[in-house]
Design an enzyme around this catalytic site. Structure first.
Site, PDB file in Angstrom:
ATOM      1  CG  LEU A   1      28.651  -5.078 -14.026  1.00  0.00           C
ATOM      2  CD1 LEU A   1      29.415  -4.037 -14.816  1.00  0.00           C
ATOM      3  CD2 LEU A   1      29.547  -5.719 -12.985  1.00  0.00           C
TER       4      LEU A   1
ATOM      5  CG  HIS B   1      32.570  -0.901 -12.797  1.00  0.00           C
ATOM      6  ND1 HIS B   1      31.556  -1.622 -12.220  1.00  0.00           N
ATOM      7  CD2 HIS B   1      33.543  -1.808 -13.123  1.00  0.00           C
ATOM      8  CE1 HIS B   1      31.889  -2.909 -12.194  1.00  0.00           C
ATOM      9  NE2 HIS B   1      33.091  -3.038 -12.724  1.00  0.00           N
TER      10      HIS B   1
ATOM     11  CG  PHE C   1      36.798 -10.295 -19.375  1.00  0.00           C
ATOM     12  CD1 PHE C   1      35.884 -11.316 -19.183  1.00  0.00           C
ATOM     13  CD2 PHE C   1      36.565  -9.070 -18.755  1.00  0.00           C
ATOM     14  CE1 PHE C   1      34.769 -11.128 -18.386  1.00  0.00           C
ATOM     15  CE2 PHE C   1      35.451  -8.877 -17.959  1.00  0.00           C
ATOM     16  CZ  PHE C   1      34.556  -9.908 -17.770  1.00  0.00           C
TER      17      PHE C   1
ATOM     18  NE  ARG D   1      38.853  -2.907 -11.773  1.00  0.00           N
ATOM     19  CZ  ARG D   1      37.899  -3.678 -12.317  1.00  0.00           C
ATOM     20  NH1 ARG D   1      38.242  -4.768 -13.003  1.00  0.00           N
ATOM     21  NH2 ARG D   1      36.636  -3.360 -12.193  1.00  0.00           N
TER      22      ARG D   1
ATOM     23  CD  GLN E   1      37.100   0.017 -15.427  1.00  0.00           C
ATOM     24  OE1 GLN E   1      36.706  -0.934 -14.767  1.00  0.00           O
ATOM     25  NE2 GLN E   1      38.193  -0.032 -16.164  1.00  0.00           N
TER      26      GLN E   1
ATOM     27  CD  GLU F   1      35.414  -5.925 -20.324  1.00  0.00           C
ATOM     28  OE1 GLU F   1      35.232  -4.767 -19.940  1.00  0.00           O
ATOM     29  OE2 GLU F   1      36.502  -6.510 -20.255  1.00  0.00           O
TER      30      GLU F   1
ATOM     31  NE  ARG G   1      35.534  -3.610 -17.607  1.00  0.00           N
ATOM     32  CZ  ARG G   1      35.377  -4.257 -16.463  1.00  0.00           C
ATOM     33  NH1 ARG G   1      35.592  -3.619 -15.318  1.00  0.00           N
ATOM     34  NH2 ARG G   1      35.007  -5.514 -16.436  1.00  0.00           N
TER      35      ARG G   1
ATOM     36  CG  HIS H   1      31.468  -1.958 -16.782  1.00  0.00           C
ATOM     37  ND1 HIS H   1      30.659  -2.389 -17.809  1.00  0.00           N
ATOM     38  CD2 HIS H   1      32.209  -3.035 -16.420  1.00  0.00           C
ATOM     39  CE1 HIS H   1      30.911  -3.664 -18.052  1.00  0.00           C
ATOM     40  NE2 HIS H   1      31.836  -4.081 -17.228  1.00  0.00           N
TER      41      HIS H   1
END
Lengths: 252, 584
Positions: B252, B353, B116, B394, B240, B255, B286, B242
């Site tokens: 979404l 996000h 990730f 994050r 954030q 990832e 991100r 994304h």
């Protein structure tokens, strides 16, 4: 990388502007009238948009009193199951173009649960049936320090029924449930299945006894409405059949 | 008005709220108040996984995870909190497995793990397999598993109860929590919940953006309730974006798709992330990936006739792998775009996000009234809170982790507090503010409409405070938000009824979004540096001398009755890691 199809699609979209669609919605508000009635709304909408987008256009631009539940808007939260053109679907996963927008699109509350207002029903009996099948892992003995081991095959055994989002599309499409609200209904059985066939669980027998009840799995008449209605593609009828078979053979 | 009395009241029934409820119910008489039915929370939309250094498939340890979290957060992370997060991650995952969560498995039968963004071996050497997952439905499985265990524990829920006010009472010079006020959607009735301890777990505020992965219902209700009562909000400028939302829709696409080998490509088919992040490539953090995508688009290498998106390419991955590991997102592409991901790349753009900022807490989940003083009896966990474990950005899989670690901690801490303390006496007319708000909106004959104001807000936020910001754009946003807040006073609803009045609900939610948008924009304007998710084109570098500190925003009401945002700052907790240049 393959040739992107979106360029072609966008060219097509540029040629086809918004279309006019009629939404025929079953309205009910006991604060106003004891009777439910159909009401038509005409809106301009891109046919690639969702039924939920259409409902929002009506609520936001035409009639703020139109009432429905929704949250994630992409088929994960299970809030917006409704009866669209006579079939149970999620409004956020149903595109206008896929449901014959030349004719009025009918939208009404799911059946078999008490309507509170417009498209909102009382979900409590549905969740009660779910709670009644012990929808949680039951294990005996000491807990291991690390995770319980489970083979990929054993994990796969109940994968289908872990997908349930508790939207009630299946249960409220079931003719047996319409006629007798005491029947547990497909969703509760799906969630029992999810644990009965989990190799880590040790309460399969108890759950089977619960479902052996007169309002349990034997009420299922295998009409496949539930499988057709499931927005997650769960083979609901198959899961119910597997529970029936487990009751007979006591092997699971 | 009805009055209820509980030891512990939890606001919100998503991942953090239910994780807290499982602990609090075992230890105290607990009620969970939730705007939605419990399994409707947006926790269920999380896909890719939950990070924990289990080391099931390759070498890993919690110290590497701590470092990645601190670096990912661009050194605005409180390092003591990040260390707790990474250490307790391991038990948090094992707890969930024991509760029944159906993780994907390795050939040995242990929990499988995958790569990730931003998670690395040995401080950035190479990507590491740290994300524990269940296909691309990890959030769904967490939400269902936690609800199942709430059923098992007999947790008491008040469904479709919308908390609108936080009751704070000063006792011997100390501001304490006395309870909350909620609006029952089904009946329009107002309820006061007197509680020894209150935990906010009501989620994020992403709906002030237009292109967002967030649910319609994520309107910052908990943040707004606390802020209006004078409590600070921390680091609200950090939001954030994304990298991979479905083009124009914002839905979404995990990832995990890149973790499984998916590649981002521009209109020339170029794997452009190699230019921006030579080591981690498509799995950089991100903020880095989102900026890279917009750089490609701005420099004319975007895809489509308008050149306004790029592609997520999964076509080189075997269909069996997509079916087994990414079944939901491939279905989204088919349903919403009519695209077959086996053979065609998916058009994507960054999507709003996650709020890194929120109600400031310490590591026990206790809410802070200023930089150091806790509010006795008040707790927060999950996206509504700012511990701060996410800092300025994050890492993927750290939010499902956050809700479990700090949900559990706050549930235990709140129940302990409730056991050791008495009720705080309710203020006179505790429901007054809520009753006034509801009556005002229901009876207003104003001409402004909720949908119009909300759309204008979302458009100005997308245009001015998204991935790239400047003094000019942020000022435009601040002015527009001020105008919208003024016009909001003149808003009215069509539905005047009491029963399931979602028209009224949306009007209240808009008020929350407007207040929080103002806090965000004002906080962003003052931060004259670029860090994590906050990127200022006019100040493109990180400035550790002046800005390695948390923003603390307070609502102030002047003598003329007008309110404004006052900013203060709080030091970052640094333990092991001195700030370094951030490269991926």
């Amino acid at each position: 990388m393959a040739t992107p199809t979106l360029d072609k699609m966008e060219a097509a979209a540029a040629a086809s502007p918004y279309i006019t669609v009629t939404f025929r919605i079953r309205r009910y508000n006991p604060e106003v009238s004891a009777e439910a009635e159909w009401q038509d709304f005409q809106i301009e909408i891109d046919p690639k948009e969702r039924v939920l987008d259409g409902l929002h256009k009506i609520k936001w631009d035409l009639d703020g009193t139109l009432t429905f539940r929704r949250s994630c808007a992409h088929g994960i939260c299970g809030s917006d199951a409704m009866r669209i053109n006579g079939k149970n679907r999620l409004a956020c996963k149903t595109l206008i173009k896929d449901i014959n927008p030349e004719k009025p699109i009918t939208v009404e509350a799911i059946k078999g649960l008490t309507v509170m207002k417009d498209l909102v029903v009382d979900m409590e009996p549905f969740f009660q049936a779910y709670r009644d099948v012990m929808p949680f892992l039951v294990t005996k003995g000491n807990e291991p320090t690390r995770e319980r081991l489970q083979s990929a095959e054993d994990r796969e055994r109940f994968d289908d029924t872990t997908k349930c989002i508790l939207c009630a599309a299946c249960t409220s499409s079931c003719p047996v449930f319409w006629n007798d609200g005491q029947y547990f209904g497909p969703a509760a059985i799906v969630n029992a299945h999810r644990f009965i066939f989990d190799s880590r669980d040790e309460a399969g027998e108890q759950r089977l006894e619960i479902l052996n009840d007169k309002d349990g799995v034997w009420r299922c008449r295998t009409t496949f409405n539930c499988t057709d209605a499931c927005p997650r593609g769960i083979e609901v009828t198959k899961a119910i059949q597997e529970v029936k078979r487990a009751l007979i053979t006591r092997r699971f | 008005m009805k009055i209820h009395k509980y030891d512990t009241v939890i606001v919100g029934a998503g991942g953090a709220g239910m994780r807290a409820a499982i602990e609090a119910t075992k230890r105290s008489r607990t009620a969970v108040l939730t705007k939605l039915y419990p399994t409707r929370s947006h926790t269920g939309a999380a896909q890719g996984g939950m990070a924990a250094a289990l080391a099931n498939v390759e070498d890993d340890n919690w110290e590497w995870h701590t470092f990645d979290t601190v670096k990912g957060g661009d050194y605005l992370v409180d390092q003591d909190a990040a260390e707790i997060l990474a250490k307790e991650a391991i038990d948090a995952v094992l707890d969930l497995e024991k509760m029944g969560l159906p993780f994907n498995r390795t050939p040995d039968g242990t929990i499988d793990q995958r790569r990730f963004g931003g998670h690395s071996r040995n401080h950035g050497e190479a990507p590491v397999r740290r994300s524990c997952y269940a296909a691309d439905r990890t959030g769904h499985m967490i939400l269902q598993t936690l609800y199942q265990n709430c059923v098992k524990e007999g947790v008491e829920f008040f469904n479709e109860f919308y908390v609108l006010d936080q009751l704070l009472v000063e006792v011997d010079g100390v501001k304490k929590s006395a309870g909350v006020v909620a609006y029952e959607l089904a009946t329009g009735e107002i309820h006061v919940f007197q509680a020894k301890a209150v935990i906010y777990a009501s989620g994020g505020t992403g709906k002030f953006f237009k292109v967002t992965s967030n649910a319609h219902t994520l309107t910052g209700d908990g943040q707004a309730a606390c802020y209006r009562r004078g409590l600070p909000l921390e680091d609200m400028e950090f939001f954030q974006f994304h990298p991979t939302g479905i083009w124009r829709m914002g839905i979404l696409l995990t990832e995990g798709a890149r973790g499984e080998g998916g590649i981002l490509r521009n209109k020339d088919g170029e794997r452009f992330m190699e230019k921006y992040a030579p080591v981690m490539k498509d799995l950089a953090s991100r903020d880095v990936v989102s900026r890279s995508i917009y750089t490609e688009i701005r420099e004319g290498r975007g895809c489509g006739p308008a050149g306004d998106h790029v592609y997520l390419d999964l076509t080189h991955l075997p269909p069996e792998q997509l079916d087994a590991k990414l079944p939901d997102i491939t279905e989204f592409a088919r349903t919403y775009l009519g695209i077959e991901p086996y053979t065609d790349p998916i058009p994507i753009q960054p999507t709003a996000h996650y709020a890194m900022g929120g109600i400031p807490t310490n590591v026990e989940g206790e809410v802070l009234a200023d930089n150091t003083t806790v509010v006795p009896g008040l707790y927060a966990a999950g996206e509504v809170a700012c511990v701060s474990v996410h800092g300025a950005n994050r890492l993927g899989t750290n939010s499902l982790l956050d809700i479990n670690v700090f949900g559990k901690r706050s549930g235990i801490a709140a129940a302990k507090y409730a056991a050791e303390n008495d009720y705080v006496e309710l203020p006179e007319n505790p429901a007054q503010q809520v009753a006034d708000l509801v009556e005002h909106l229901r009876n207003s004959t104003g001409t402004e409409r909720v949908a119009d104001l909300r759309l204008e807000l979302q458009e100005t936020m997308d245009a001015n405070v998204m991935v790239f910001r400047t003094e000019q754009t942020i000022k435009t946003a601040v002015e527009k938000i001020a105008e919208l807040r003024e016009r909001y006073k003149n808003v009215s609803v069509q539905d005047k009824g009491k029963r399931f009045n979602t028209d009224l609900l949306e009007a209240i939610e808009l008020g929350n979004l407007l207040d929080l948008a103002e806090v965000m924009a004002v906080s962003a304007l003052a931060r004259k540096e670029s860090r994590g998710g906050h990127y200022r084109e006019d100040y493109p570098n990180r400035d550790d001398v002046n800005f390695m500190r948390h923003t603390m925003a307070y609502r102030e009401v002047g003598a003329d009755g007008k309110d404004s945002v006052r900013l203060d700052y709080k030091p970052v907790v640094v333990t092991r890691y001195q700030p370094m240049e951030r490269k991926y």
